[in-house]
Design a protein around this motif. Structure first.
Motif, short mmCIF file in Angstrom:
data_model
loop_
_atom_site.label_atom_id
_atom_site.label_comp_id
_atom_site.label_asym_id
_atom_site.label_seq_id
_atom_site.Cartn_x
_atom_site.Cartn_y
_atom_site.Cartn_z
N LYS A 152 -52.49 13.62 6.79
CA LYS A 152 -53.02 12.41 7.40
C LYS A 152 -51.90 11.37 7.48
CE LYS A 152 -56.67 8.97 6.79
NZ LYS A 152 -57.86 8.60 6.02
N ARG B 41 -50.08 13.04 20.02
CA ARG B 41 -50.98 14.13 20.45
C ARG B 41 -50.55 15.45 19.82
NH1 ARG B 41 -49.81 12.18 25.38
NH2 ARG B 41 -51.20 10.61 26.18
N HIS C 22 -51.60 15.61 16.27
CA HIS C 22 -53.03 15.90 16.22
C HIS C 22 -53.28 17.40 16.43
CE1 HIS C 22 -57.32 15.58 16.82
NE2 HIS C 22 -57.18 16.17 17.98
N GLU D 33 -54.39 14.26 10.80
CA GLU D 33 -55.32 13.17 11.10
C GLU D 33 -54.51 11.89 11.27
OE1 GLU D 33 -58.93 10.77 8.89
OE2 GLU D 33 -58.43 12.79 8.19
N ASP E 270 -59.21 5.50 15.02
CA ASP E 270 -58.61 6.78 15.41
C ASP E 270 -57.67 6.50 16.59
OD1 ASP E 270 -57.96 9.30 16.38
OD2 ASP E 270 -60.01 10.06 16.21
N LEU F 97 -56.45 8.40 18.66
CA LEU F 97 -56.78 9.18 19.86
C LEU F 97 -57.65 8.40 20.83
CD1 LEU F 97 -57.36 12.68 18.24
CD2 LEU F 97 -55.29 11.80 19.34
#
Length: 157
Positions: free
Chosen positions: A101, A131, A134, A139, A152, A154
């Protein structure tokens, strides 16, 4: 397996939030700065040491030194890993550093970057690297301080 309690991207590296707030929150006894520039700059290291609590050890390794040495960490070393960029996190992950993470705390705005939160600005390369991290199972959260709700990344890339 090294005891990496948290990994943070913060282009200021060790400063008040990292040295006090985050260290106390996660219970680290070692701040490991993985940065090729700072690893070879004793003046920057001395300045950062002043921001770290005297109850916490600090180490300054290059990215490659971190990859080479992290697995030799003692069991009682509770590590807070701090890096400057997502690119450095990717190098560490690809080099075998067990990062699960990443807390993204501060990425300064500069020419060509888009501000996505008050403390995080990214460009296309940053977004591509995030990306990829990920996809590798890392995380990714944006959170400036521990009592702030995490976001998040993302949602923004």
């Amino acid at each position: 397996m090294p005891n990496i309690l948290a990994t943070r991207i913060d282009n200021r590296l060790i400063h008040g939030q990292v040295g006090v707030t985050w260290v106390n929150h996660i219970g680290a006894n070692l701040i490991l700065v993985a940065d090729d520039v700072v690893a070879n700059d004793n003046i920057q290291q001395s300045l950062m040491d002043m921001a770290a609590p005297n109850t916490v050890d600090t180490r300054y390794f290059t990215i490659q030194e971190t990859i080479d040495k992290i697995h030799f960490a003692a069991d009682d070393q509770l590590i807070f890993l701090v890096v400057r960029t997502p690119q450095n996190v990717l190098k560490l992950v690809e080099g075998g550093v067990p990062i699960k993470k990443v807390n993204i705390g501060n990425m300064h705005f500069s020419e060509g970057k888009k501000q996505i939160t008050s403390t995080v600005s990214i460009d296309e390369d940053d977004a591509k690297i995030l990306r990829k991290l990920h996809e590798l199972g890392v995380e990714l959260e944006i959170r400036r301080v521990p009592d702030e709700r995490s976001k998040d990344i993302l949602e923004f890339i």
